[in-house]
Write a protein that holds these residues in place. Sequence first.
Motif, PDB file in Angstrom:
ATOM      1  N   TYR A  79       5.298  11.237   7.630  1.00 58.07           N
ATOM      2  CA  TYR A  79       5.974  12.073   6.590  1.00 58.07           C
ATOM      3  C   TYR A  79       7.232  11.058   6.017  1.00 58.07           C
ATOM      4  O   TYR A  79       7.705  11.296   5.151  1.00 58.07           O
ATOM      5  CB  TYR A  79       6.425  13.303   6.669  1.00 58.07           C
ATOM      6  N   VAL A  80       7.596  10.254   6.743  1.00 56.94           N
ATOM      7  CA  VAL A  80       8.935   9.384   6.523  1.00 56.94           C
ATOM      8  C   VAL A  80       8.513   8.287   5.763  1.00 56.94           C
ATOM      9  O   VAL A  80       9.412   7.821   4.907  1.00 56.94           O
ATOM     10  CB  VAL A  80       9.805   9.060   7.784  1.00 56.94           C
ATOM     11  N   LYS A  81       7.314   7.831   6.008  1.00 58.72           N
ATOM     12  CA  LYS A  81       6.822   6.423   5.286  1.00 58.72           C
ATOM     13  C   LYS A  81       6.976   6.500   4.094  1.00 58.72           C
ATOM     14  O   LYS A  81       7.354   5.353   3.442  1.00 58.72           O
ATOM     15  CB  LYS A  81       5.544   6.006   5.782  1.00 58.72           C
ATOM     16  N   PRO A  82       6.567   7.474   3.044  1.00 59.75           N
ATOM     17  CA  PRO A  82       6.535   7.254   1.760  1.00 59.75           C
ATOM     18  C   PRO A  82       8.010   7.088   1.072  1.00 59.75           C
ATOM     19  O   PRO A  82       8.044   6.785   0.072  1.00 59.75           O
ATOM     20  CB  PRO A  82       5.979   8.421   1.310  1.00 59.75           C
ATOM     21  N   PHE A  83       8.985   7.624   1.815  1.00 60.05           N
ATOM     22  CA  PHE A  83      10.408   7.469   1.375  1.00 60.05           C
ATOM     23  C   PHE A  83      11.014   5.984   1.546  1.00 60.05           C
ATOM     24  O   PHE A  83      12.246   5.968   1.300  1.00 60.05           O
ATOM     25  CB  PHE A  83      11.223   8.479   2.080  1.00 60.05           C
ATOM     26  N   VAL A  84      10.437   5.281   2.488  1.00 62.64           N
ATOM     27  CA  VAL A  84      11.024   3.961   2.563  1.00 62.64           C
ATOM     28  C   VAL A  84      11.019   3.040   1.481  1.00 62.64           C
ATOM     29  O   VAL A  84       9.889   2.578   0.851  1.00 62.64           O
ATOM     30  CB  VAL A  84      10.001   3.034   3.823  1.00 62.64           C
ATOM     31  N   LYS A  85      12.117   2.503   1.057  1.00 60.43           N
ATOM     32  CA  LYS A  85      12.054   1.686   0.014  1.00 60.43           C
ATOM     33  C   LYS A  85      11.908   0.481   0.293  1.00 60.43           C
ATOM     34  O   LYS A  85      12.421  -0.428   0.775  1.00 60.43           O
ATOM     35  CB  LYS A  85      13.501   1.635  -0.980  1.00 60.43           C
ATOM     36  N   ARG A  86      10.937  -0.424  -0.485  1.00 64.54           N
ATOM     37  CA  ARG A  86      10.499  -1.984  -0.330  1.00 64.54           C
ATOM     38  C   ARG A  86      10.399  -2.498   0.946  1.00 64.54           C
ATOM     39  O   ARG A  86       9.545  -1.617   1.827  1.00 64.54           O
ATOM     40  CB  ARG A  86      11.536  -2.637  -1.165  1.00 64.54           C
ATOM     41  N   GLN A  87      11.412  -3.235   1.682  1.00 65.86           N
ATOM     42  CA  GLN A  87      10.948  -3.752   2.745  1.00 65.86           C
ATOM     43  C   GLN A  87      11.579  -2.911   3.967  1.00 65.86           C
ATOM     44  O   GLN A  87      12.601  -2.193   3.736  1.00 65.86           O
ATOM     45  CB  GLN A  87      11.578  -5.062   2.812  1.00 65.86           C
ATOM     46  N   LYS A  88      10.878  -3.016   4.902  1.00 67.51           N
ATOM     47  CA  LYS A  88      11.235  -2.204   6.328  1.00 67.51           C
ATOM     48  C   LYS A  88      12.285  -2.790   7.077  1.00 67.51           C
ATOM     49  O   LYS A  88      12.205  -4.077   7.571  1.00 67.51           O
ATOM     50  CB  LYS A  88       9.972  -1.820   7.009  1.00 67.51           C
ATOM     51  N   ASN A  89      13.374  -2.100   7.497  1.00 70.87           N
ATOM     52  CA  ASN A  89      14.454  -2.569   8.467  1.00 70.87           C
ATOM     53  C   ASN A  89      15.202  -0.986   8.929  1.00 70.87           C
ATOM     54  O   ASN A  89      14.767  -0.229   8.470  1.00 70.87           O
ATOM     55  CB  ASN A  89      15.391  -3.502   7.783  1.00 70.87           C
ATOM     56  N   ASP A  90      15.990  -1.161   9.839  1.00 67.28           N
ATOM     57  CA  ASP A  90      16.610  -0.100  10.146  1.00 67.28           C
ATOM     58  C   ASP A  90      17.300   0.590   9.565  1.00 67.28           C
ATOM     59  O   ASP A  90      17.192   1.830   9.580  1.00 67.28           O
ATOM     60  CB  ASP A  90      17.347  -0.475  11.349  1.00 67.28           C
ATOM     61  N   ALA A  91      18.041   0.012   8.506  1.00 66.51           N
ATOM     62  CA  ALA A  91      18.878   0.755   7.557  1.00 66.51           C
ATOM     63  C   ALA A  91      17.867   1.531   6.858  1.00 66.51           C
ATOM     64  O   ALA A  91      18.208   2.740   6.005  1.00 66.51           O
ATOM     65  CB  ALA A  91      19.682  -0.339   6.855  1.00 66.51           C
ATOM     66  N   ALA A  92      16.845   0.671   6.125  1.00 63.02           N
ATOM     67  CA  ALA A  92      15.910   1.643   5.251  1.00 63.02           C
ATOM     68  C   ALA A  92      15.033   2.758   5.884  1.00 63.02           C
ATOM     69  O   ALA A  92      14.960   3.656   5.394  1.00 63.02           O
ATOM     70  CB  ALA A  92      15.144   0.508   4.752  1.00 63.02           C
TER      71      ALA A  92
END
Length: 337
Positions: A79-92
């Motif tokens: 449920y969290v994955k759709p809210f990740v903006k562009r590239q994946k990192n700890d802050a995102a």
Amino acid sequence: MEKISMIGLDLAKRTIQVHAAGADGTVISRRKVSSGKLLQFLTNIEPCTVAMEACAGSHHWGREIAKLGHQVKLIAPVYVKPFVKRQKNDAADAEAICEAALRPAMRFVAVKSAAKQASATVFKVRDLLVRQKTQIINALRGHLAEFGLVAPSRACRHPDCCRRRSTRRIAGEARSPCLALISTLRSLVDKVRELDQEIARRARRDDVAKRLMTIPGVGPVIATALEALAPPAETFTRGRDFSAWMGLTPRQHSTGGKARLGKTSKMGQRDLRRLLIIGASAVVRWASRHGAPEGSWLSRMIGRKPPMLITVALANRIARVAWALMAKGGRYEVAAA
């Protein structure tokens, strides 16, 4: 500084990313905190909502953070994955956790107690040992086949019987490694038996487990696993929701007013789903050989549907009945035809 209303934590072993936001989602701060200083950092913040992804260590952190007066919310990673903006990192990831937790219709995972996590460890260890036992049995059968010894799988389940078979026509240099596998197999069989006895003792002491064992296809292992691995019964509104959480309902891909149902979703706790399917298969196998009660749902299904379809459907029904017993009490009673 604006008051912090929501904190998203991206958990890791040593460094934890912190994303603090206001009531409207405005970013207040982003920073990294070592795992050893996280509780000290949260102590200096006024009570707010702390959100994390549900993972191996999230329940431990959830219990510790709740002691500080914060409200803890765990979210399934899917449920969290759709809210990740562009590239994946700890802050995102931390920002995405915060965004997901702010959604009013978001579903959250209940924080498990230490006692419930400890009881679940028994089933995870038992599952690992059973898999290792199966691997050793398959390896033994393969090595014996190279020397013309066709050993039935049932014979290899008994180390002493397998030892007698392996010492007949096997070469001298191969005998020692095979005996080492047999010795390991004997140890695994003993450990699995000890865990089964411990699970049986728990089932006899627990009132909920005793009531669950009145359901056909539910034994001590499944009854205690339902109580240890499943969320609290009050988490779900009805038995259908509990069965859907376990992944025993069809996956839906409907559009344009046309309902399309596919295979089971296989979501939720896969160990529970596997155990329920194993228990249901035993009931279906027995009914196929000896007959089901006349007029029952199982008697109508046998002969009309494939055996595996009946097994999964019966596991679905068992899950619904189990939720009803855990949520409302009582014992299972066979309905009159």
